[in-house]
Scaffold this motif. Structure first.
Motif, PDB file in Angstrom:
ATOM      1  N   ASN A  94      32.760  36.874  20.630  1.00  0.00           N
ATOM      2  CA  ASN A  94      34.076  36.392  21.041  1.00  0.00           C
ATOM      3  C   ASN A  94      34.381  35.099  20.295  1.00  0.00           C
ATOM      4  O   ASN A  94      33.474  34.324  19.974  1.00  0.00           O
ATOM      5  CB  ASN A  94      34.123  36.166  22.550  1.00  0.00           C
ATOM      6  N   GLN A 132      36.905  39.394  27.151  1.00  0.00           N
ATOM      7  CA  GLN A 132      37.640  38.147  26.913  1.00  0.00           C
ATOM      8  C   GLN A 132      37.696  37.292  28.176  1.00  0.00           C
ATOM      9  O   GLN A 132      37.574  36.065  28.113  1.00  0.00           O
ATOM     10  CB  GLN A 132      39.062  38.452  26.430  1.00  0.00           C
ATOM     11  N   ASP A 172      38.855  35.894  22.164  1.00  0.00           N
ATOM     12  CA  ASP A 172      39.044  37.265  21.701  1.00  0.00           C
ATOM     13  C   ASP A 172      37.818  37.777  20.953  1.00  0.00           C
ATOM     14  O   ASP A 172      36.957  36.998  20.526  1.00  0.00           O
ATOM     15  CB  ASP A 172      40.264  37.323  20.795  1.00  0.00           C
ATOM     16  N   THR A 173      37.767  39.091  20.765  1.00  0.00           N
ATOM     17  CA  THR A 173      36.747  39.675  19.907  1.00  0.00           C
ATOM     18  C   THR A 173      37.266  39.648  18.470  1.00  0.00           C
ATOM     19  O   THR A 173      38.329  39.097  18.196  1.00  0.00           O
ATOM     20  CB  THR A 173      36.417  41.121  20.321  1.00  0.00           C
TER      21      THR A 173
END
Length: 290
Positions: A94, A132, A172-173
Motif C-alpha cells: 500500500n 486500503q 492505495d495499492t
C-alpha cells in the motif's frame, strides 16, 4: 487453481499470471476458476473441501487468510487447519497517496496537518475492511492522528475521487501507479520494509519515522489439508522456478509487486504471523461484517 475473486481485477490477475507461467513449466494447462463471493470466503471454503491430490489449489491472499477470519463470524474454513501452504508468491504494498495538486509534499506534512486539525482530513478506501481501509488504520494508529474514513464501493471510484481532490488521501495499492505517473496523484510513502522498485524515490514509512507500518496485499498458493508432502514439495519446486523466471519477475515488477519464493514452511510461518498481526489491526478498526 481457484481464484476466490471476480475475474479482471488485480487479485485475479496474479492468479492468472502464475497459472500461465506454471503451466509452461509443468507442460500442461493450469486452469484458473473464479469462485468469488463473501470477500473471497466462498471459493476458499470450496477448496478446503477439495480432494487433497495436488490438482486443486487456491490463490490465498491477505484478506482471505489473515483478515476475513477476524471480520466474519464464520468464513467456512480454518486458514491454518484446512490448508497446506505451498509458496509465498508476491506482495503488492500500500502507498500513501494524495491528489496531484495537494499542498502535502511529504508524509510529515500529512501528519502535521492531521494533528493540527483532528477529524478534518479524510481518506478514501475501496470499502469497509478493504486493504486500503486497514492500511490507513495502521497509519493513523502509528501517527496518532484522527482522520475520517470515506469508504467507496470499490477501488476505482475511490481513486477517481482522490485524483479529483474530493478526499485528502488514500493508502492505495499499486493500482495508483498510473495516476502517480500522470501527475494526478502524488506518492508520499510506501508501507513496506524496503522501497518499491516502481517508486524508487518514495521513502518507506520506516524512513519517515513511522516504524512498523507494513500493509500489502500478499499472495500465495495453498492446497487442501492432507495433500501429501511429496506433492507439496513438487509444487513448491515448480512454483519457485516460475518466480525466478525473468519474464515473471519483469511482469510483476512492472506492477510494483515484490516477488516471493521460499519453502512451504516459510510461507506457513508468514501466514501465521500475519493472522496474529491483523487480529490487532482489525480490533483497532472496530469493524465487523456480520
Amino acid at each position: 487453481m481457484v481464484s476466490p475473486f471476480p475475474p479482471g481485477g488485480g487479485n485475479d490477475g496474479v492468479a492468472r499470471l502464475i497459472a500461465q507461467e506454471l503451466g509452461a513449466i509443468v507442460g500442461q494447462s493450469v486452469v484458473v476458476e473464479n469462485r468469488s463471493g463473501a470477500g473471497g470466503n466462498v471459493g476458499t471454503a470450496q477448496v478446503s473441501r477439495a480432494k487433497p491430490d495436488g490438482y486443486t489449489l487456491v490463490m490465498s491472499q491477505t484478506s482471505v487468510m489473515a483478515v476475513n477470519p477476524r471480520l466474519y463470524k464464520n468464513v467456512g474454513f480454518d486458514p491454518v487447519k484446512d490448508f497446506e501452504p505451498v509458496i509465498y508468491v508476491s506482495a503488492v504494498p500500500n502507498i500513501l497517496v494524495v491528489p496531484g495538486d495537494s499542498p502535502f509534499k511529504t508524509a510529515k506534512d500529512v501528519i502535521d496537518a492531521a494533528r493540527a486539525n483532528p477529524g478534518k482530513l479524510n481518506y478514501a478506501s475501496g470499502g469497509i475492511g478493504s486493504s486500503q481501509h486497514l492500511a490507513a488504520v495502521q497509519f493513523a494508529s502509528a501517527a496518532k492522528i484522527d482522520i475520517v474514513h470515506v469508504p467507496y464501493k470499490g477501488t476505482a471510484p475511490a481513486e477517481a475521487d482522490l485524483a479529483a481532490g474530493h478526499v485528502s488521501l488514500m493508502l492505495d495499492t499499486t493500482t495508483c501507479l498510473p495516476f502517480v505517473a500522470s501527475g494526478k496523484m502524488r506518492a508520499l510513502a510506501v508501507a513496506s520494509k524496503k522501497r518499491n522498485p516502481a517508486l524508487p524515490d518514495v521513502p518507506t514509512f520506516d524512513e519517515v519515522g513511522l516504524s512498523g507500518v507494513y500493509a500489502s496485499s500478499w499472495y500465495g498458493l495453498s492446497a487442501p489439508a492432507g495433500t501429501p508432502k511429496a506433492i507439496i514439495a513438487k509444487l513448491n519446486a515448480e512454483a519457485n522456478a516460475v518466480l525466478k523466471s525473468p519474464e515473471f519477475q519483469k511482469r510483476m515488477l512492472a506492477f510494483g509487486a515484490e516477488v516471493g519464493g521460499g519453502t512451504p514452511e516459510e510461507y506457513g510461518r508468514f501466514m501465521a504471523s500475519e493472522t496474529k498481526r491483523y487480529a490487532e489491526i482489525v480490533r483497532i478498526s472496530g469493524v465487523k461484517l456480520d
